[in-house]
Design an enzyme around this catalytic site. Structure first.
Site, PDB file in Angstrom:
ATOM      1  N   SER A  73      -5.234 -18.635  12.486  1.00 12.64           N
ATOM      2  CA  SER A  73      -4.876 -17.913  11.257  1.00 12.64           C
ATOM      3  C   SER A  73      -4.800 -16.408  11.495  1.00 12.64           C
ATOM      4  CB  SER A  73      -5.902 -18.196  10.166  1.00 12.64           C
ATOM      5  OG  SER A  73      -5.990 -19.583   9.939  1.00 12.64           O
TER       6      SER A  73
HETATM    7  C1  LIG Z   1      -4.851 -23.005   9.932  1.00 13.13           C
HETATM    8  S1  LIG Z   1      -5.480 -24.222  11.013  1.00 13.13           S
HETATM    9  C2  LIG Z   1      -7.142 -23.717  11.278  1.00 13.13           C
HETATM   10  C3  LIG Z   1      -7.295 -22.341  11.857  1.00 13.13           C
HETATM   11  C4  LIG Z   1      -8.594 -22.074  12.527  1.00 13.13           C
HETATM   12  N1  LIG Z   1      -9.740 -22.167  11.644  1.00 13.13           N
HETATM   13  C5  LIG Z   1      -8.636 -20.724  13.241  1.00 13.13           C
HETATM   14  O1  LIG Z   1      -9.547 -20.558  14.045  1.00 13.13           O
HETATM   15  O2  LIG Z   1      -7.793 -19.868  13.011  1.00 13.13           O
HETATM   16  C6  LIG Z   1      -5.674 -25.612   9.921  1.00 13.13           C
HETATM   17  C7  LIG Z   1      -6.213 -26.849  10.603  1.00 13.13           C
HETATM   18  O3  LIG Z   1      -6.628 -27.778   9.603  1.00 13.13           O
HETATM   19  C8  LIG Z   1      -6.522 -29.062  10.168  1.00 13.13           C
HETATM   20  N2  LIG Z   1      -6.602 -30.086   9.107  1.00 13.13           N
HETATM   21  C9  LIG Z   1      -5.646 -30.478   8.236  1.00 13.13           C
HETATM   22  N3  LIG Z   1      -6.109 -31.463   7.433  1.00 13.13           N
HETATM   23  C10 LIG Z   1      -7.394 -31.687   7.798  1.00 13.13           C
HETATM   24  C11 LIG Z   1      -8.405 -32.585   7.338  1.00 13.13           C
HETATM   25  N4  LIG Z   1      -8.183 -33.454   6.351  1.00 13.13           N
HETATM   26  N5  LIG Z   1      -9.600 -32.560   7.958  1.00 13.13           N
HETATM   27  C12 LIG Z   1      -9.860 -31.693   8.991  1.00 13.13           C
HETATM   28  N6  LIG Z   1      -8.928 -30.825   9.455  1.00 13.13           N
HETATM   29  C13 LIG Z   1      -7.721 -30.805   8.859  1.00 13.13           C
HETATM   30  C14 LIG Z   1      -5.197 -29.014  10.899  1.00 13.13           C
HETATM   31  O4  LIG Z   1      -5.127 -30.023  11.900  1.00 13.13           O
HETATM   32  C15 LIG Z   1      -5.196 -27.601  11.453  1.00 13.13           C
HETATM   33  O5  LIG Z   1      -5.618 -27.584  12.792  1.00 13.13           O
END
Ligand SMILES: C[S@@+](CC[C@H](N)C(=O)[O-])C[C@H]1O[C@@H](n2cnc3c(N)ncnc32)[C@H](O)[C@@H]1O
Length: 413
Positions: A73
């Protein structure tokens, strides 16, 4: 590609300086974390300058339609959410949506006496996060592969949850695993608008302390919930509904063939003035609220909304009105364009609510509550009630009398 660390350190310092200057970083703990964690090592595919750009996310995974499903992000959004969370040394923190970098920032903030666990639904993302955290020395961060809809297996409660994926609802597991005095920071979608809401737990309800504009990739798995899109004029114009799908969508065929009704409100904004309160006010006040998008490739210029990607629109049967804007000497003025047989009346309603926001709520922040979905209407505070699968969200405005502004059922689609 090997990257020498001297430019990375300079870029990291410049990024942290910028985030402090812009007010995204406000506390010493968050500042120290940003000055310490080597962000570029969590985004090895990006050129150094992109990895350290204060307002840029680094996409790391796309689905078969080319839509980004995971990213590191943007630093300004991460800083904003970490400040909303106010985590302290020694706390137990849970992150939903992994990448590695944000978990490392959290590990710096809570220190060796605290703990960080991060959960992702995607094995590639969880695997990559584990690898990068190990490579940078953050061995203590736990990475779990799971659908966060069900919380964290084999984990007790946490003091802070930071959800880093766009959520439509708040599953019970997130509050079940939150300490009594804990806080949940979540990018929550309400009537199509996403706000990073910092919720404090108060018994079985959550009460917001702050809410900020943000954008995130959307939740996958059991909690996935997509807005519905109504396309008109071929596919040039789309109306997006989180709720309130029109009873007779065909009634809008030809709505844009009618003459435009144009009204100006006298409500002005300064350049770069944030509009988050105005958008939330209209989303709370208007029953037929939806968001309009114009396809850039098919745009004939027929409509001139304030924002071509997500523009506030009011729908009433076979007529609609949307938010428009025009330049003034020292900023811009809001207006409304109406279409359809009932254009005058729909446009008047939108004008009236814009003026009401300007007159009564321009300085206000709404309080957002999340109650269990079983909570009866009578036990909810006054405000716009949005009923989801697991929660009843209430958007409540100060100085707005006792009457509820209405109830919307987003789960019935
Ligand atoms: C924007 S990214 C996370 C960014 C991260 N926190 C960083 O260090 O910048 C969003 C993540 O949420 C995960 N995601 C989506 N749905 C999810 C769920 N139901 N449970 C866990 N993770 C999920 C996606 O696979 C993706 O990797």
């Amino acid at each position: 590609m090997t990257q020498s660390s001297a430019p990375a350190e300079e870029l990291r310092t410049a990024m942290a300086d910028q985030l402090v200057r812009e007010g995204a970083i406000r506390s010493k703990q968050v500042e120290a974390a940003f000055r310490t964690v080597p962000r570029h090592e969590f985004a090895p595919e990006a050129p150094l300058v992109q990895a350290y750009a204060a307002h840029e996310a680094v996409p790391t995974k796309k689905n078969e339609h080319g839509i980004t499903t995971s990213s590191v992000s943007a630093p300004d959004v991460q800083a904003m959410m970490l400040e909303q969370a106010e985590a302290q040394a020694g706390m137990r923190v849970g992150e939903i949506g992994s990448g590695g970098y944000n978990a490392a920032l959290m590990a710096e903030i809570v220190g060796p006496a605290g703990s960080v666990v991060t959960v992702d639904i995607d094995p590639d993302v969880a695997g990559r996060a584990r690898e990068l955290l190990d490579a940078t020395g953050y061995h203590g961060v736990r990475v779990v592969l799971a659908d966060a809809e069900h919380g964290l297996p084999d984990t007790g409660t946490v003091d802070r949850w930071i959800v880093t994926v766009g959520a439509w609802d708040i599953p019970p597991a997130w509050t079940d695993q939150l300490a009594e005095d804990g806080r949940l920071v979540v990018p929550l979608r309400m009537r199509g608008l996403t706000r990073s809401v910092a919720f404090d737990r108060d018994g079985d309800r959550l009460v917001s302390r702050s809410s900020e504009v943000c954008g995130f990739v959307t939740m996958q798995g059991e909690g996935e919930h997509n807005a519905r899109l109504l396309l008109i004029r071929g596919k040039e114009i789309g109306l997006r509904f989180d709720d309130g799908w029109p009873a007779d969508p065909d009634a809008l065929n030809g709505v844009f063939d009618t003459d435009r009704v144009e009204k100006w409100t006298g409500v002005t904004v300064a350049p770069a003035e944030p509009l988050k309160g105005m958008q939330m006010w209209l989303a709370s006040a208007l029953d037929g609220f939806c968001l309009m998008a114009v396809d850039p490739e098919l745009d004939t210029g027929l409509v001139a909304p304030q924002n071509k990607r997500a523009n506030i629109t009011l729908l009433d049967g076979d007529s609609l009105a949307y938010l428009a804007i025009r330049r003034t000497a020292d900023g811009a003025e809001f207006g409304v364009h109406g279409y359809g047989p009932n254009a005058e009346a729909v446009a008047d309603t939108l004008v009236e609510e814009l003026r009401k926001w300007d007159r009564d709520h321009r300085q206000d922040e709404p309080v957002i509550y999340a109650y269990p979905a079983s909570t009866p209407e009578a036990d909810l505070p006054a405000g716009r009630v949005i009923t989801k699968r697991h929660r009843r969200i209430v958007i409540s405005w100060p100085h707005e009398g006792q009457a509820s502004k209405g109830t919307i059922d987003e789960k019935e689609k």
